[in-house]
Motif scaffolding. Structure first.
Motif, short mmCIF file in Angstrom:
data_model
loop_
_atom_site.label_atom_id
_atom_site.label_comp_id
_atom_site.label_asym_id
_atom_site.label_seq_id
_atom_site.Cartn_x
_atom_site.Cartn_y
_atom_site.Cartn_z
N SER A 181 1.17 -1.39 0.13
CA SER A 181 -0.07 -0.39 0.07
C SER A 181 0.44 1.39 0.26
O SER A 181 2.33 0.64 0.29
CB SER A 181 -0.88 0.00 1.12
N ARG A 182 0.60 1.77 -0.57
CA ARG A 182 0.87 3.33 -0.29
C ARG A 182 1.52 4.30 0.78
O ARG A 182 2.71 4.29 1.31
CB ARG A 182 0.15 4.76 -1.05
N THR A 200 0.52 10.87 0.39
CA THR A 200 0.94 9.74 -0.22
C THR A 200 1.18 9.81 -1.47
O THR A 200 1.61 8.99 -2.40
CB THR A 200 -0.22 8.54 -0.04
N THR A 230 -5.01 -0.90 -3.97
CA THR A 230 -4.23 -0.52 -3.25
C THR A 230 -1.98 -0.01 -2.83
O THR A 230 -2.62 0.93 -1.98
CB THR A 230 -3.80 -2.76 -3.23
N GLY A 231 -1.84 -0.28 -3.95
CA GLY A 231 -1.04 0.28 -4.15
C GLY A 231 -0.34 0.01 -5.79
O GLY A 231 -0.60 0.06 -7.06
#
Length: 245
Positions: A181-182, A200, A230-231
Motif C-alpha cells: 500500500s502507499r 501519499t 492497493t498500491g
C-alpha cells in the motif's frame, strides 16, 4: 543523539524562518549553514557539502525548483522542499524534479525535525549495509542491480537513481509479486505514517520517476505495476545473482 557530523543547509528568503531552524537544529546537535536565495544556496552547497538540504520554493534570483534541478545534476543529497503553494500539483513539482520529500508552510518545526531524522536514519542504515559484503548483482530482465554499491544498470548503461528512489525499488523487489500500500511504502521508505491522503502523493511521484528511468514504456510498465485499490508491486520474475557486473 550524536549528530555532530551531520551538516544541514537551510535555504529560505525569510530571515525569521532561517533563524528558527538554525536555532532549533543547532540545539539538537546538527551543524547548520544557511542561504537566503537560490544562487547563494548553490554556492554554499558546493563549498560545505551538506548531508541534507531544506529548501524553500519561493525565493529571489533562483527559486527552489531551479536549485533542485541544479543539485540533481551533481548530487544525490537528500532534499526536503518547503512550500507555501496551495495547489497539490504545485507542491509535487519539486518531487518531480528530484526532491525526496516536502512540507507545506506553515509547518511545525517538530514535524520538520522528525522528517530530517527519518532521512538521516535511512542514510545511516544504507551506509552500514553498504559496508557489508553481499552476493553482488541481481539480474532482472534487462536490469542489473548492485544492492551493495546501490547502483543499477539498464541494458549495461548506468542509470542514476536518488537514494530514495533506490530504497523504494529495493523495497518493491524484496517482496516481488506482493503488493504494498502507499501508506506502508511511506512508512518503510520515508519513515513516517501519512497524516493526510495527499502525503501519499510522494510515493506516486517517486514511482513515476522510477518508471521513467527503468521501464521501456513508462505508460505501460512491465516491472513496476499498479495494484488496483492497493498500491504498487514489482513484477515477480526469475532473478539471478552474480558476483559482479
Amino acid at each position: 543523539m550524536d549528530n555532530h557530523k551531520e551538516k544541514i543547509l537551510v535555504v529560505d528568503d525569510e530571515i525569521s524562518i532561517r533563524r528558527i531552524l538554525e536555532t532549533r537544529l543547532s540545539m539538537i546537535g546538527y551543524d547548520v549553514v544557511s542561504a537566503s536565495d537560490g544562487e547563494e544556496a548553490l554556492q554554499i552547497f558546493r563549498k560545505e557539502y551538506p548531508t541534507l538540504v531544506v529548501l524553500d520554493v519561493m525565493m529571489p534570483k533562483l527559486d527552489g525548483y531551479g536549485v533542485c534541478q541544479e543539485l540533481r545534476k551533481e548530487s544525490d543529497v537528500p532534499i526536503i522542499i518547503l512550500t507555501a503553494l496551495g495547489d497539490v500539483s504545485d507542491r509535487i513539482t519539486g518531487l518531480e524534479l528530484g526532491a525526496d520529500d516536502y512540507i507545506v508552510k506553515p509547518f511545525s518545526p517538530k514535524e520538520l525535525e522528525a522528517r530530517i531524522r527519518s532521512v538521516l536514519r535511512r542514510i545511516a542504515k544504507i551506509n552500514i549495509s553498504s559496508s557489508i559484503p553481499n552476493s553482488g548483482v541481481m539480474n532482472i530482465g534487462f536490469l542489473k542491480i548492485d544492492t551493495n554499491k546501490r547502483q543499477i544498470y539498464k541494458n549495461h548503461e548506468r542509470v542514476r537513481l536518488t537514494g530514495m528512489e533506490f530504497s523504494l525499488l529495493e523495497l518493491l523487489i524484496s517482496k516481488a509479486g506482493e503488493a504494498f500500500s502507499r501508506a506502508s511504502i511511506l512508512q518503510e521508505v520515508w519513515g513516517y505514517t501519512p497524516e493526510r491522503h495527499v502525503d501519499t502523493r510522494v510515493v506516486d511521484v517517486h514511482i513515476s520517476r522510477l518508471r521513467a528511468k527503468l521501464e521501456d514504456d513508462p505508460s505501460n510498465p512491465d516491472l513496476i505495476l499498479t495494484a488496483r485499490g492497493t498500491g504498487y508491486l514489482f513484477q515477480k520474475i526469475i532473478m539471478k545473482e552474480n558476483v559482479a557486473i
